[in-house]
Write a protein that holds these residues in place. Structure first.
Motif, PDB file in Angstrom:
ATOM      1  N   ARG A  35       0.864  -1.180   0.000  1.00 42.02           N
ATOM      2  CA  ARG A  35       0.000   0.000   0.000  1.00 42.02           C
ATOM      3  C   ARG A  35       0.901   1.230   0.000  1.00 42.02           C
ATOM      4  NH1 ARG A  35      -5.034   1.093   4.133  1.00 42.02           N
ATOM      5  NH2 ARG A  35      -5.390   3.278   3.593  1.00 42.02           N
ATOM      6  N   GLU A 174      -5.712  -0.199  -7.703  1.00 39.79           N
ATOM      7  CA  GLU A 174      -5.725  -1.083  -6.546  1.00 39.79           C
ATOM      8  C   GLU A 174      -6.575  -2.322  -6.796  1.00 39.79           C
ATOM      9  OE1 GLU A 174      -6.707   2.011  -6.895  1.00 39.79           O
ATOM     10  OE2 GLU A 174      -8.127   2.677  -5.350  1.00 39.79           O
ATOM     11  N   SER A 201       2.279   0.683  -6.165  1.00 41.63           N
ATOM     12  CA  SER A 201       0.892   0.230  -6.008  1.00 41.63           C
ATOM     13  C   SER A 201       0.279   0.941  -4.809  1.00 41.63           C
ATOM     14  CB  SER A 201       0.844  -1.289  -5.833  1.00 41.63           C
ATOM     15  OG  SER A 201       1.711  -1.703  -4.792  1.00 41.63           O
ATOM     16  N   ILE A 203      -3.687   2.907  -3.160  1.00 44.99           N
ATOM     17  CA  ILE A 203      -5.057   3.391  -3.347  1.00 44.99           C
ATOM     18  C   ILE A 203      -5.049   4.714  -4.134  1.00 44.99           C
ATOM     19  CG2 ILE A 203      -7.030   4.302  -2.017  1.00 44.99           C
ATOM     20  CD1 ILE A 203      -6.323   2.175   0.100  1.00 44.99           C
TER      21      ILE A 203
END
Ligand code: NAI
Ligand code: MG
Length: 477
Positions: A35, A174, A201, A203
């Motif tokens: 994340r 995502e 990678s 959100i």
């Protein structure tokens, strides 16, 4: 555990946080991704900036092209592995996933081959002067990728940027990004210097927003929703950087009474069920001349009833949609259209063997849909086709142009005059005559007008989008 690539190294998020990856096939968690957030984006942008003045920036155009060719070969070598990953991540049938990897390889091949064929210009000016127009990279380019064709969209976005010598930072979606992370790894294997291609990678609101708003990027390429597209353009405006937006569409087929109806019907069905309708270029409106309306929609309905939905391994026409919110969105459109009284002319079938917890939807064909209804105006992003009739050419054109979008359109007629007049009158970025392709091949400039966005991807125009010019004026007497 998948990883990101920053400055030539595989890494996790600085925060150590991860996200679960669920497969739409069965709703189960099968992988984790980092994340990444603003800190990782900052590291990626710094790495890209450093690459421009380092090894990457010093390569010749030919050398860049060769690296891209090598990546193209590696994609082909790993095509089955990438396709399996893509199918698990997005739910798409294996045939579609395999085809996506063929196109991905083509992007690196086409733009790799083009890298050293983009020439500047010599401009005639006053006597005693030499004026050269140089073509140069923009610098650090940001690429925000959607989840519908993760691998293909990454190829489409970064290949022209790399060909022109930019250093790229990719923020994949995502909802599906495993193939993208793997492509970045393959790029290292191909020998791309550290920092040429970075991927974070995470959100959209975190990593995506941080990338779009970063003060040290020079360009943003975005494909996705209208809402986020507006945010991207606002972010780009803050630092006066250019962006291209590809924001989907409500692309119409215009079927005239003299058309080859059999070919048109087959193509129309394929154009809406491809990738379970999750295609920016989905042919989601079917405009049919009144004189053949009943006959033609019956033909389309017959084919539409044959559509089957299943898991990637079943390899049917459609897979599930990407997540529960897309499933709800598609079902909401179907329920609203039913409630409004539009006749359901045909429905496909979900294979009884699919996992109950997967995100499957029923492909549906509606007839007599008014052009001012939500179903005719809004992007469903699912296998839902809205048919309506028109009286004559002028009416067809008015209906076709009567949405906020303008991405693709198809004209079905055997009359050369109709073909040309209608193609010229349509407000969109691509027109297909007696055919329909999801944006066409990698060679064909692609993009929208109106709310479908702006800027051109694919083909040589993409190389122009992702570069700038410098006019060098020399007095030599
Ligand atoms: P989205 O626009 O939110 O996602 C696309 C990409 O933008 C993803 O990588 C996401 O992480 C990123 N993103 C999201 N919010 C962001 C932000 N504030 N700043 C920077 N990046 C951000 O699309 P979503 O919500 O997944 O899908 C909603 C609808 O959008 C779909 O139903 C469809 O109509 C449309 N869409 C169109 C696509 C196309 O190919 N034109 C692709 C994906 C979605
Ligand atoms: Mg969103």
């Amino acid at each position: 555990m998948a990883h990101m690539i920053i400055a030539g190294k595989a890494c996790q998020a600085i925060s150590g946080q991860t996200l679960e990856v669920r497969s739409p096939v069965d709703g189960l968690v099968f992988e984790h991704i980092p994340r990444g957030d603003a800190k990782d984006i900052d590291a990626a942008v710094r790495a890209a900036r450093a690459a421009l003045s380092g090894e990457w920036g010093n390569l010749s155009a030919t050398e860049r092209g060769r690296l891209m060719m090598k990546l193209s070969f590696l994609v082909t070598e790993h095509a089955e592995e990438l396709a399996l990953l893509e199918a698990r991540d997005t739910g798409k049938p294996m045939t579609t996933a395999r085809n996506d990897m063929v196109v991905l390889a083509r992007y690196f091949e086409f733009f790799g081959g083009a890298a050293d064929k983009v020439h500047g210009e010599v401009i005639p000016f006053l006597n005693g002067y030499q004026v050269n127009l140089l073509r140069e990279p923009l610098g650090v380019t940001a690429h925000i990728i959607p989840w519908n064709y993760p691998a293909q969209m990454m190829g489409r976005s970064i290949a022209p940027a790399l060909a022109m010598g930019n250093a790229v930072v990719v923020k994949p979606a995502e909802d599906a990004c495993l193939s993208c992370l793997r492509i970045a790894e393959l790029a290292l294997l191909a020998g791309f210097p550290a920092g040429a291609l970075n991927i974070v990678s995470g959100i959209g609101e975190e990593a995506g927003a941080a990338l779009a708003n970063h003060p040290d990027i020079n360009f943003i390429s975005f494909t996705g929703s209208n809402e986020v597209g507006v945010l991207i353009q606002q972010a780009a405006a803050k630092h006066a950087v250019k962006c291209t937006l590809e924001l989907g569409g409500k692309s119409p087929h215009l079927v005239f009474e003299d058309a080859n109806l059999e070919l048109a019907a087959t193509t129309v069905v394929r154009g809406i069920i491809q990738n379970t309708g999750q295609t920016c270029t989905a042919g989601s409106r079917l405009l049919v001349q009144q004189s053949i309306y009943d006959r033609f929609v019956a033909l389309v309905a017959e084919k539409f009833k044959q559509v089957r939905v299943g898991t990637p391994e079943m390899n049917l026409d459609c897979g599930p949609v990407v997540n529960p919110s897309q499933q709800q969105r598609v079902n909401r459109f179907i329920e609203q259209a039913k409630a409004a009284g539009y006749p359901v002319l045909a429905q496909g079938q979900i294979d009884p063997g699919v996992p109950a917890a997967g995100y499957y939807v029923t492909p549906t064909l509606f007839g007599h849909v008014p052009n001012d209804s939500p179903l005719a105006q809004q992007e469903v992003f699912g296998p839902v086709l809205a048919a309506m009739s028109f009286t004559d050419e002028a009416h067809a054109i008015a209906l076709a142009n009567g949405t906020d979008y303008g991405l693709l359109a198809a004209v079905w007629s055997e009359n050369g005059g109709t073909q040309q007049r209608v193609a010229k009158a349509l407000k969109c970025g691509q027109v297909f005559i007696n055919s329909f392709g999801a944006g066409g091949g990698v060679e064909l400039p692609f993009g929208g007008v109106k709310r479908s966005g702006h800027g051109r991807e694919k083909g040589f125009l993409a190389l122009e989008e992702m570069s700038t010019t410098k006019t060098v004026v020399q007095f030599h007497g």
